[in-house]
Design a protein around this motif. Structure first.
Motif, mmCIF file in Angstrom:
data_model
loop_
_atom_site.group_PDB
_atom_site.id
_atom_site.type_symbol
_atom_site.label_atom_id
_atom_site.label_comp_id
_atom_site.label_asym_id
_atom_site.label_seq_id
_atom_site.Cartn_x
_atom_site.Cartn_y
_atom_site.Cartn_z
ATOM 1 N N SER A 7 0.542 0.469 2.649
ATOM 2 C CA SER A 7 0.903 -0.642 3.526
ATOM 3 C C SER A 7 0.522 -0.274 4.953
ATOM 4 N N GLY A 8 0.450 -1.301 5.802
ATOM 5 C CA GLY A 8 0.224 -1.056 7.220
ATOM 6 C C GLY A 8 -1.155 -1.394 7.731
ATOM 7 N N GLY A 9 -2.060 -1.789 6.848
ATOM 8 C CA GLY A 9 -3.385 -2.169 7.316
ATOM 9 C C GLY A 9 -3.347 -3.493 8.066
ATOM 10 N N GLY A 10 -4.491 -3.836 8.649
ATOM 11 C CA GLY A 10 -4.556 -5.098 9.372
ATOM 12 C C GLY A 10 -5.719 -5.134 10.337
ATOM 13 N N LEU A 11 -5.649 -6.109 11.231
ATOM 14 C CA LEU A 11 -6.689 -6.315 12.239
ATOM 15 C C LEU A 11 -6.162 -5.863 13.589
ATOM 16 N N VAL A 12 -6.962 -5.067 14.290
ATOM 17 C CA VAL A 12 -6.557 -4.556 15.591
ATOM 18 C C VAL A 12 -7.784 -4.481 16.486
ATOM 19 N N GLN A 13 -7.572 -4.599 17.781
ATOM 20 C CA GLN A 13 -8.671 -4.472 18.725
ATOM 21 C C GLN A 13 -9.020 -3.002 18.965
ATOM 22 N N GLY A 15 -9.370 0.452 20.510
ATOM 23 C CA GLY A 15 -8.430 1.115 21.397
ATOM 24 C C GLY A 15 -6.991 1.009 20.956
ATOM 25 N N GLY A 16 -6.741 0.149 19.975
ATOM 26 C CA GLY A 16 -5.384 -0.055 19.488
ATOM 27 C C GLY A 16 -4.974 0.984 18.455
ATOM 28 N N SER A 17 -3.786 0.751 17.898
ATOM 29 C CA SER A 17 -3.203 1.701 16.943
ATOM 30 C C SER A 17 -2.701 0.976 15.704
ATOM 31 N N LEU A 18 -2.705 1.689 14.609
ATOM 32 C CA LEU A 18 -2.095 1.234 13.362
ATOM 33 C C LEU A 18 -1.468 2.441 12.673
ATOM 34 N N ARG A 19 -0.453 2.177 11.864
ATOM 35 C CA ARG A 19 0.166 3.237 11.075
ATOM 36 C C ARG A 19 0.151 2.824 9.613
ATOM 37 N N LEU A 20 -0.511 3.620 8.802
ATOM 38 C CA LEU A 20 -0.550 3.378 7.367
ATOM 39 C C LEU A 20 0.533 4.203 6.677
ATOM 40 N N SER A 21 1.103 3.610 5.649
ATOM 41 C CA SER A 21 2.094 4.304 4.829
ATOM 42 C C SER A 21 1.681 4.217 3.375
ATOM 43 N N CYS A 22 2.057 5.230 2.608
ATOM 44 C CA CYS A 22 1.779 5.236 1.174
ATOM 45 C C CYS A 22 2.974 5.849 0.468
ATOM 46 N N ALA A 23 3.476 5.125 -0.517
ATOM 47 C CA ALA A 23 4.608 5.597 -1.295
ATOM 48 C C ALA A 23 4.168 5.848 -2.729
ATOM 49 N N TYR A 109 -2.290 15.908 -12.182
ATOM 50 C CA TYR A 109 -3.059 14.670 -12.241
ATOM 51 C C TYR A 109 -3.418 14.223 -10.828
ATOM 52 N N ASP A 110 -4.452 13.395 -10.738
ATOM 53 C CA ASP A 110 -4.819 12.747 -9.478
ATOM 54 C C ASP A 110 -4.592 11.244 -9.600
ATOM 55 N N TYR A 111 -4.123 10.647 -8.514
ATOM 56 C CA TYR A 111 -3.902 9.201 -8.503
ATOM 57 C C TYR A 111 -4.445 8.606 -7.208
ATOM 58 N N TRP A 112 -4.851 7.342 -7.306
ATOM 59 C CA TRP A 112 -5.342 6.582 -6.152
ATOM 60 C C TRP A 112 -4.513 5.321 -5.970
ATOM 61 N N GLY A 113 -4.341 4.917 -4.724
ATOM 62 C CA GLY A 113 -3.769 3.620 -4.439
ATOM 63 C C GLY A 113 -4.845 2.550 -4.524
ATOM 64 N N GLN A 114 -4.432 1.302 -4.340
ATOM 65 C CA GLN A 114 -5.353 0.185 -4.498
ATOM 66 C C GLN A 114 -6.129 -0.107 -3.211
ATOM 67 N N GLY A 115 -5.715 0.497 -2.119
ATOM 68 C CA GLY A 115 -6.431 0.332 -0.864
ATOM 69 C C GLY A 115 -5.810 -0.697 0.059
ATOM 70 N N THR A 116 -5.971 -0.471 1.352
ATOM 71 C CA THR A 116 -5.519 -1.424 2.362
ATOM 72 C C THR A 116 -6.624 -1.555 3.409
ATOM 73 N N GLN A 117 -6.885 -2.792 3.808
ATOM 74 C CA GLN A 117 -7.991 -3.061 4.725
ATOM 75 C C GLN A 117 -7.575 -2.782 6.166
#
Length: 122
Positions: A7-13, A15-23, A109-117
């Motif tokens: 979670s936490g993806g999105g559109l930003v200009q 120079g901006g910031s975003l914080r991604l989280s993965c559970a 084991y290895d696991y992947w999430g579905q991805g966030t844009q």
């Protein structure tokens, strides 16, 4: 069964910031490393950052000094704080769990999430 949910993806200009989280959910005993990869259109998936259970971290040269990875071992969560974002950071970001064990004796084991844009506009 294990699921990694980002979670936490999105559109930003720029120079901006975003914080991604993965559970990581499920009956998990331990995870050796948790990390973030990204894939831009037409490019291969590449490592962004990894954090090991002991706290050691690795970063791609392109994000050093701008991104910070952290994890909460008790909650099986990993975070990616992204600052000073650039248009070239635009990609789908994937969470990865490496060396996940269900018990002390189980194989890993290895696991992947579905991805966030993540989209960074100029």
């Amino acid at each position: 069964q294990v699921q990694l949910v980002e979670s936490g993806g999105g559109l930003v200009q720029a120079g901006g910031s975003l914080r991604l989280s993965c559970a990581a959910s499920g009956s998990i005993y331990s995870i050796n490393a948790m990390g973030w990869y990204r894939q831009a259109p037409g490019n291969q998936r590449e490592l962004v950052a990894t954090v090991f259970s002991g706290g050691n971290t690795n970063y791609a040269d392109s994000v050093k000094g701008r991104f910070t990875i952290s994890r909460d071992n008790a909650k099986n969560m990993v975070y990616l704080q992204m600052n000073s974002l650039k248009p070239e950071d635009t990609a789908v970001y994937y969470c990865h769990a490496d060396g996940l064990r269900f018990t002390y004796y189980s194989r890993s084991y290895d696991y992947w999430g579905q991805g966030t844009q993540v989209t960074v506009s100029s």
